[in-house]
Write a protein that holds these residues in place. Sequence first.
Motif, PDB file in Angstrom:
ATOM      1  N   GLY A 138     -11.747 -14.377 -12.722  1.00 34.05           N
ATOM      2  CA  GLY A 138     -12.449 -14.417 -11.549  1.00 34.05           C
ATOM      3  C   GLY A 138     -11.724 -14.708 -10.181  1.00 34.05           C
ATOM      4  N   LYS A 139     -10.336 -14.980 -10.408  1.00 28.38           N
ATOM      5  CA  LYS A 139      -9.314 -15.332  -9.507  1.00 28.38           C
ATOM      6  C   LYS A 139      -8.426 -14.215  -8.971  1.00 28.38           C
ATOM      7  CE  LYS A 139      -9.367 -20.590  -9.853  1.00 28.38           C
ATOM      8  NZ  LYS A 139      -8.224 -21.803 -10.075  1.00 28.38           N
ATOM      9  N   LYS A 140      -8.619 -13.983  -7.672  1.00 28.40           N
ATOM     10  CA  LYS A 140      -7.471 -13.130  -7.233  1.00 28.40           C
ATOM     11  C   LYS A 140      -6.259 -13.330  -7.202  1.00 28.40           C
ATOM     12  CE  LYS A 140      -7.449  -9.193  -3.865  1.00 28.40           C
ATOM     13  NZ  LYS A 140      -7.997  -8.286  -2.707  1.00 28.40           N
ATOM     14  N   LEU A 141      -5.474 -12.647  -8.171  1.00 30.68           N
ATOM     15  CA  LEU A 141      -3.874 -13.074  -8.213  1.00 30.68           C
ATOM     16  C   LEU A 141      -3.301 -12.136  -7.566  1.00 30.68           C
ATOM     17  CD1 LEU A 141      -4.849 -14.775 -10.565  1.00 30.68           C
ATOM     18  CD2 LEU A 141      -2.985 -14.145 -11.579  1.00 30.68           C
ATOM     19  N   ALA A 142      -3.745 -10.609  -7.230  1.00 33.65           N
ATOM     20  CA  ALA A 142      -2.762  -9.724  -6.412  1.00 33.65           C
ATOM     21  C   ALA A 142      -3.969  -8.809  -5.471  1.00 33.65           C
ATOM     22  CB  ALA A 142      -2.181  -8.637  -7.654  1.00 33.65           C
ATOM     23  N   ALA A 143      -3.230  -8.623  -4.286  1.00 34.38           N
ATOM     24  CA  ALA A 143      -3.765  -7.981  -3.358  1.00 34.38           C
ATOM     25  C   ALA A 143      -3.034  -6.561  -3.071  1.00 34.38           C
ATOM     26  CB  ALA A 143      -3.843  -8.865  -2.092  1.00 34.38           C
ATOM     27  N   ILE A 144      -3.886  -5.720  -2.529  1.00 37.41           N
ATOM     28  CA  ILE A 144      -2.989  -4.434  -2.353  1.00 37.41           C
ATOM     29  C   ILE A 144      -3.548  -3.914  -0.858  1.00 37.41           C
ATOM     30  CG2 ILE A 144      -2.787  -2.011  -3.135  1.00 37.41           C
ATOM     31  CD1 ILE A 144      -3.102  -3.002  -6.156  1.00 37.41           C
ATOM     32  N   GLY A 145      -2.782  -3.428  -0.067  1.00 35.10           N
ATOM     33  CA  GLY A 145      -2.868  -2.766   0.967  1.00 35.10           C
ATOM     34  C   GLY A 145      -1.914  -1.897   1.375  1.00 35.10           C
ATOM     35  N   ILE A 146      -2.073  -0.640   1.713  1.00 41.16           N
ATOM     36  CA  ILE A 146      -1.309   0.638   1.777  1.00 41.16           C
ATOM     37  C   ILE A 146      -1.509   1.279   3.304  1.00 41.16           C
ATOM     38  CG2 ILE A 146      -1.022   0.868  -0.667  1.00 41.16           C
ATOM     39  CD1 ILE A 146      -2.649   3.492  -0.286  1.00 41.16           C
ATOM     40  N   GLN A 147      -0.496   2.081   3.676  1.00 41.36           N
ATOM     41  CA  GLN A 147      -0.604   3.093   4.577  1.00 41.36           C
ATOM     42  C   GLN A 147       0.197   4.259   4.115  1.00 41.36           C
ATOM     43  OE1 GLN A 147       1.936   4.238   6.919  1.00 41.36           O
ATOM     44  NE2 GLN A 147       0.668   5.091   8.455  1.00 41.36           N
ATOM     45  N   VAL A 148      -0.342   5.465   4.262  1.00 43.05           N
ATOM     46  CA  VAL A 148       0.386   6.766   3.796  1.00 43.05           C
ATOM     47  C   VAL A 148       0.363   7.671   5.109  1.00 43.05           C
ATOM     48  CG1 VAL A 148       0.091   8.689   2.295  1.00 43.05           C
ATOM     49  CG2 VAL A 148      -0.360   6.464   1.688  1.00 43.05           C
ATOM     50  N   SER A 149       1.583   8.238   5.436  1.00 44.28           N
ATOM     51  CA  SER A 149       1.757   9.292   6.423  1.00 44.28           C
ATOM     52  C   SER A 149       2.327  10.394   5.938  1.00 44.28           C
ATOM     53  CB  SER A 149       2.549   8.686   7.743  1.00 44.28           C
ATOM     54  OG  SER A 149       2.644   9.653   8.806  1.00 44.28           O
ATOM     55  N   ARG A 150       1.814  11.618   5.842  1.00 42.31           N
ATOM     56  CA  ARG A 150       2.291  12.794   5.532  1.00 42.31           C
ATOM     57  C   ARG A 150       2.707  12.593   3.980  1.00 42.31           C
ATOM     58  NH1 ARG A 150       6.510  15.284   9.589  1.00 42.31           N
ATOM     59  NH2 ARG A 150       6.041  13.669  11.108  1.00 42.31           N
TER      60      ARG A 150
END
Length: 245
Positions: A138-150
């Motif tokens: 129930g605890k968040k150990l990892a976060a993900i956030g991305i950006q993609v261009s072409r």
Amino acid sequence: MPSRSAWLVQAGCLDYAQVWAWQRQLQDNRRQDPDRPDVILLLEHPAVYTLGRGASLEHLKFDPQQAPAPLHRIERGGEVTYHAPGQLVGYPILNLRRHRCDLHWYLRQLEAVLIDVLAIYGLTGERIEGLTGVWVEGKKLAAIGIQVSRWISMHGFALNVCPDLSGFTAIVPCGIRDRAVGSLAEFCPSVRFEAVRSQVAVAFARVFDLELQPCSIEQLLAEEHLEPSVFDDGSGAKPCTNKNC
């Protein structure tokens, strides 16, 4: 270099704005020359808050003009998050045409890397439907956030190995009010940051079917013709002490 190879840069504790500029240059180089190899950056940051491109200021519990640490609005997806020493940050600069042109697939692959590493410590990393990241009990150990261009990626993931989590109390992490943030050290007090960093590299190579080639920051500067002004010194590294691991 074979198309399934990538440069692996394992760095120290680097200023966020410095690495952000570095990523943008690396991404732009690959938009101009898609044959350049993929790059994986594994490092730490001094305390810093970042807001995704559409993130709400309502998730800050402080006045943005008087932030307790540097605050940046960046081009990744997602809401506000916090980085600090003891958190392993990974920035894959990948040409997804070599892998799969599918952002959902890419996010699930990043989660798979982190789930594989947590399994080494006897922990079951979980996905939650409709959310991105990895949870344990129930605890968040990892976060993900991305950006993609072409189809060239930047930004990436953050795994809480052994950071001081108090900085998260000043925000609503990832805009999720009803789930706590945790760290690997809470479950495995003897965990060592350097070991986890190496394990993430191995898992990344396996999940993405890549051969990782060690690369120093100095080598990357030369190979990528990065602007020297991006860095504070020749290595780009800053000394960083963390008593938690």
